[in-house]
Structure formats: C-alpha cells, structure tokens
Design a protein around this motif. Sequence first.
Motif, PDB file in Angstrom:
ATOM      1  N   PRO A 116      -4.347 -17.342   4.961  1.00  0.00           N
ATOM      2  CA  PRO A 116      -5.481 -16.849   5.747  1.00  0.00           C
ATOM      3  C   PRO A 116      -6.547 -17.927   5.891  1.00  0.00           C
ATOM      4  N   SER A 117      -7.186 -17.960   7.046  1.00  0.00           N
ATOM      5  CA  SER A 117      -8.231 -18.968   7.303  1.00  0.00           C
ATOM      6  C   SER A 117      -9.546 -18.493   6.682  1.00  0.00           C
ATOM      7  N   THR A 118      -9.567 -18.519   5.360  1.00  0.00           N
ATOM      8  CA  THR A 118     -10.750 -18.124   4.596  1.00  0.00           C
ATOM      9  C   THR A 118     -10.984 -19.154   3.505  1.00  0.00           C
ATOM     10  N   LEU A 119     -12.150 -19.115   2.918  1.00  0.00           N
ATOM     11  CA  LEU A 119     -12.450 -20.027   1.813  1.00  0.00           C
ATOM     12  C   LEU A 119     -11.463 -19.822   0.675  1.00  0.00           C
ATOM     13  N   GLU A 120     -11.166 -18.583   0.359  1.00  0.00           N
ATOM     14  CA  GLU A 120     -10.223 -18.291  -0.715  1.00  0.00           C
ATOM     15  C   GLU A 120      -8.825 -18.783  -0.348  1.00  0.00           C
ATOM     16  N   GLY A 121      -8.455 -18.612   0.927  1.00  0.00           N
ATOM     17  CA  GLY A 121      -7.143 -19.072   1.361  1.00  0.00           C
ATOM     18  C   GLY A 121      -6.987 -20.563   1.189  1.00  0.00           C
ATOM     19  N   PHE A 122      -7.990 -21.342   1.620  1.00  0.00           N
ATOM     20  CA  PHE A 122      -7.927 -22.794   1.469  1.00  0.00           C
ATOM     21  C   PHE A 122      -7.923 -23.205   0.001  1.00  0.00           C
ATOM     22  N   SER A 123      -8.725 -22.532  -0.804  1.00  0.00           N
ATOM     23  CA  SER A 123      -8.814 -22.883  -2.224  1.00  0.00           C
ATOM     24  C   SER A 123      -7.470 -22.676  -2.908  1.00  0.00           C
ATOM     25  N   GLN A 124      -6.811 -21.548  -2.608  1.00  0.00           N
ATOM     26  CA  GLN A 124      -5.516 -21.288  -3.225  1.00  0.00           C
ATOM     27  C   GLN A 124      -4.437 -22.235  -2.682  1.00  0.00           C
ATOM     28  N   PHE A 125      -4.497 -22.505  -1.380  1.00  0.00           N
ATOM     29  CA  PHE A 125      -3.522 -23.434  -0.807  1.00  0.00           C
ATOM     30  C   PHE A 125      -3.636 -24.817  -1.437  1.00  0.00           C
ATOM     31  N   SER A 126      -4.859 -25.274  -1.684  1.00  0.00           N
ATOM     32  CA  SER A 126      -5.060 -26.620  -2.225  1.00  0.00           C
ATOM     33  C   SER A 126      -4.390 -26.790  -3.578  1.00  0.00           C
ATOM     34  N   MET A 127      -4.196 -25.691  -4.289  1.00  0.00           N
ATOM     35  CA  MET A 127      -3.543 -25.760  -5.598  1.00  0.00           C
ATOM     36  C   MET A 127      -2.026 -25.660  -5.460  1.00  0.00           C
ATOM     37  N   GLN A 128      -1.540 -25.333  -4.255  1.00  0.00           N
ATOM     38  CA  GLN A 128      -0.102 -25.186  -4.033  1.00  0.00           C
ATOM     39  C   GLN A 128       0.475 -26.287  -3.155  1.00  0.00           C
ATOM     40  N   ARG A 129      -0.383 -27.118  -2.579  1.00  0.00           N
ATOM     41  CA  ARG A 129       0.077 -28.098  -1.603  1.00  0.00           C
ATOM     42  C   ARG A 129       1.090 -29.069  -2.204  1.00  0.00           C
ATOM     43  N   SER A 130       2.037 -29.478  -1.362  1.00  0.00           N
ATOM     44  CA  SER A 130       3.025 -30.459  -1.787  1.00  0.00           C
ATOM     45  C   SER A 130       2.481 -31.849  -1.488  1.00  0.00           C
ATOM     46  N   MET A 131       3.308 -32.872  -1.645  1.00  0.00           N
ATOM     47  CA  MET A 131       2.824 -34.219  -1.401  1.00  0.00           C
ATOM     48  C   MET A 131       2.340 -34.382   0.039  1.00  0.00           C
ATOM     49  N   TRP A 132       3.143 -33.904   0.982  1.00  0.00           N
ATOM     50  CA  TRP A 132       2.745 -33.959   2.391  1.00  0.00           C
ATOM     51  C   TRP A 132       2.856 -32.557   2.970  1.00  0.00           C
ATOM     52  N   ASP A 133       1.784 -32.105   3.630  1.00  0.00           N
ATOM     53  CA  ASP A 133       1.803 -30.804   4.284  1.00  0.00           C
ATOM     54  C   ASP A 133       1.260 -30.939   5.694  1.00  0.00           C
ATOM     55  N   VAL A 134       1.850 -30.166   6.609  1.00  0.00           N
ATOM     56  CA  VAL A 134       1.349 -30.075   7.973  1.00  0.00           C
ATOM     57  C   VAL A 134       0.822 -28.660   8.176  1.00  0.00           C
ATOM     58  N   LEU A 135      -0.438 -28.549   8.562  1.00  0.00           N
ATOM     59  CA  LEU A 135      -1.036 -27.251   8.843  1.00  0.00           C
ATOM     60  C   LEU A 135      -1.111 -27.074  10.355  1.00  0.00           C
ATOM     61  N   PHE A 136      -0.763 -25.891  10.835  1.00  0.00           N
ATOM     62  CA  PHE A 136      -0.826 -25.625  12.269  1.00  0.00           C
ATOM     63  C   PHE A 136      -0.804 -24.114  12.491  1.00  0.00           C
ATOM     64  N   PRO A 137      -1.318 -23.661  13.651  1.00  0.00           N
ATOM     65  CA  PRO A 137      -1.273 -22.230  13.971  1.00  0.00           C
ATOM     66  C   PRO A 137       0.018 -21.876  14.693  1.00  0.00           C
ATOM     67  N   TYR A 138       0.295 -20.581  14.799  1.00  0.00           N
ATOM     68  CA  TYR A 138       1.492 -20.136  15.515  1.00  0.00           C
ATOM     69  C   TYR A 138       1.509 -20.666  16.946  1.00  0.00           C
TER      70      TYR A 138
END
Length: 208
Positions: free
Chosen positions: A91-113
């Motif tokens: 989700p495009s929320t502060l909590e979503g970004f915070s949790q994603f940052s702890m799960q990110r791999s070495m390289w990630d591509v973020l994009f919308p549908y």
Amino acid sequence: MVERVYQKVMSTEQINAYCQSIQQLIQGEREDQDLCLVKQSGWIAVCAEDDSRYYGEDNFSRFASTFQKHGSDQFIALSWSQQPPHALIVPSTLEGFSQFSMQRSMWDVLFPYTLDWLFLLAPTMDLIIVAGPPDFVQDLFGCNVREVFNDILDRSESKYLHPTYCRYLKSLVQKLEVEYPKLKHGDKLDLSFPEVPEEEKLWKRPRS
C-alpha cells in the motif's frame, strides 16, 4: 506484533506476468552489468544517491503521498536480482513503505499496475533511478530535478570514490538528463556499468 500491511504474491504465473510487463520500461539480466531503460513518451528519468537524503524514513511519507496523488494507492515491488524473482503488493502509505524497506531485496523495481512510472532501487551502485512524467518525478524528490543531478555530479568529483565509478556517475547524468528525453518511444538507453580498466583495478582509496 505489527500487522503486515503488504501482500506476498504467491502465484508464479502472476510474478512472471509482472516480469513481462516491466520489460516495457526497463530491461536487464545481470543487474548493473546489463541494464537498459526503455523510453516512454513524455517521461523524464533521474538518478539520485541511495542515501538518507533521497531514500529512507524521512522520505517515505512524501513517496506515499506522491504515489497516491498520481493515482497509485498501492504498488508492485518486484525483485530484480533474485532468481526466481518474488513480488510484493504494497500500500502507498507510510507504514507500507516502512515495512517494504525491511523486506527489500538487493535490487527492487517499484511500479504501479498501470506502468505510469518506474522506481528502481540499485544498492550495488548506491543509486536510485526514477522515471516517469516530469510532475511525478519532481513531486517524488520534493525539489527541482536539476538539484538532484547536481548532487550526483558533486559526488562524481570525490577522490574517495573509484575513478571508474566517478566517470560512470558523470555519464549517467549525461544519459538521463540529455539523451533520454531525446529518444523515441520504445528506444533503449544503455545504463550498464562499464568494465574497470586494468590500470584501475588496483586503485586504493586515499587516506582521509
């Protein structure tokens, strides 16, 4: 216990579909050794340092509001370097970004549908690369993109960075700021990291 707000994509078919979709925007097989950005009509592209100024907790709130402002209430995070790849729906929320940052791999591509923009996290190059409509890119960084490019050029003058990397940073600014806007839709821009010349392979960082 913190409730998880992102979703792991379990379907291999769905992950493969994401991989095929993202090939319209960015291509490569070996991270920074084989990296191409595919031009989209009306898009610009900017590189920035992968540090606390441009990526980190202080930026997540602005990222979330920018994604939402431009029609993306959630985004796909697709691993770039893992084999097999994995994907998250965040989700495009502060909590979503915070949790994603702890799960990110070495390289990630973020994009919308809708593939309306692209956000590449490239930690092995200490960079992030963002491509999309000019108003999206500027909103995401929260400043004029010229300032972002200037920071990269300033960094390229450091005597403490490898000479090959310094040249790469300068060439990256030239390619993204000058060459990318001139390309036709669908043209590819090579962003691969160059081979290190023999005379620079034994380079040592000077003492402070």
